[in-house]
Motif scaffolding. Structure first.
Motif, PDB file in Angstrom:
ATOM      1  N   LYS A  77       0.832  -1.197   0.000  1.00  0.00           N
ATOM      2  CA  LYS A  77       0.000   0.000   0.000  1.00  0.00           C
ATOM      3  C   LYS A  77       0.872   1.255   0.000  1.00  0.00           C
ATOM      4  CE  LYS A  77      -3.495   0.521   2.957  1.00  0.00           C
ATOM      5  NZ  LYS A  77      -4.226   0.812   4.219  1.00  0.00           N
ATOM      6  N   TYR A  78       0.556   2.171  -0.921  1.00  0.00           N
ATOM      7  CA  TYR A  78       1.172   3.491  -0.924  1.00  0.00           C
ATOM      8  C   TYR A  78       0.126   4.459  -0.387  1.00  0.00           C
ATOM      9  CZ  TYR A  78       2.463   8.103  -2.462  1.00  0.00           C
ATOM     10  OH  TYR A  78       2.733   9.436  -2.483  1.00  0.00           O
ATOM     11  N   SER A  79       0.501   5.291   0.598  1.00  0.00           N
ATOM     12  CA  SER A  79      -0.428   6.252   1.201  1.00  0.00           C
ATOM     13  C   SER A  79       0.177   7.642   1.234  1.00  0.00           C
ATOM     14  CB  SER A  79      -0.763   5.852   2.635  1.00  0.00           C
ATOM     15  OG  SER A  79      -1.359   4.602   2.683  1.00  0.00           O
ATOM     16  N   TYR A  80      -0.701   8.623   1.064  1.00  0.00           N
ATOM     17  CA  TYR A  80      -0.326  10.016   1.217  1.00  0.00           C
ATOM     18  C   TYR A  80      -1.255  10.626   2.251  1.00  0.00           C
ATOM     19  CZ  TYR A  80       0.325  14.961   0.349  1.00  0.00           C
ATOM     20  OH  TYR A  80       0.571  16.294   0.511  1.00  0.00           O
ATOM     21  N   SER A  81      -0.710  11.256   3.263  1.00  0.00           N
ATOM     22  CA  SER A  81      -1.495  11.857   4.334  1.00  0.00           C
ATOM     23  C   SER A  81      -1.881  13.287   3.938  1.00  0.00           C
ATOM     24  CB  SER A  81      -0.693  11.853   5.640  1.00  0.00           C
ATOM     25  OG  SER A  81      -1.457  12.382   6.686  1.00  0.00           O
ATOM     26  N   SER A  82      -3.073  13.421   3.333  1.00  0.00           N
ATOM     27  CA  SER A  82      -3.530  14.741   2.875  1.00  0.00           C
ATOM     28  C   SER A  82      -4.291  15.464   3.985  1.00  0.00           C
ATOM     29  CB  SER A  82      -4.428  14.597   1.643  1.00  0.00           C
ATOM     30  OG  SER A  82      -5.692  14.113   2.018  1.00  0.00           O
ATOM     31  N   LEU A  83      -4.649  16.694   3.730  1.00  0.00           N
ATOM     32  CA  LEU A  83      -5.391  17.498   4.687  1.00  0.00           C
ATOM     33  C   LEU A  83      -6.789  16.936   4.942  1.00  0.00           C
ATOM     34  CD1 LEU A  83      -5.049  20.045   6.370  1.00  0.00           C
ATOM     35  CD2 LEU A  83      -6.025  21.344   4.487  1.00  0.00           C
TER      36      LEU A  83
END
Length: 122
Positions: free
Chosen positions: A87-93
């Motif tokens: 899993k690739y994740s990006y912690s956005s607003l």
């Protein structure tokens, strides 16, 4: 480790379709299984940089009688089903944005898939 007295297995999210559904990476459908099933799962998460994360996951079901069926760990039955995910994740607003690719092996049959999610699970 997740353990359940009911008999539903599948999906990445615990209790998504049924309250007693056990999460299982690699298996996107819901399947009835034998009672008293447990899932052995290992997740390793790494912060690539900033708000970017990479998670590797492995799981396998543990059926009653696998361990201590006769009081000896040497008589463990080999795992016939296994799931692996990346899993690739990006912690956005607005919450995490993630893409999961997964593989599931069930008695010699291979299944591949992907899952995209946006926001928190609740």
């Amino acid at each position: 480790m997740y353990c359940n007295l009911w008999n539903n297995l599948g999906g990445e999210i615990e209790g998504r379709h049924f309250e007693e559904q056990l999460p299982f990476i690699g298996f996107t459908a819901v399947s009835n299984t034998i009672d008293n099933l447990a899932v052995l799962r290992l997740d390793l998460r790494y912060n690539l940089f900033g708000k970017h994360y990479l998670t590797a996951a492995y799981n396998t079901p543990v059926y009653p009688g696998y361990f201590f069926s006769s009081g000896k760990l040497s008589e463990v039955i080999p795992f016939a089903e296994q799931g692996v995910g990346l899993k690739y994740s990006y912690s956005s607003l607005l919450g995490p944005i993630s893409l999961t690719t997964h593989w599931f092996n069930s008695f010699g049959q291979n299944h591949f898939g992907a899952y995209f999610s946006f926001g928190y699970t609740f």
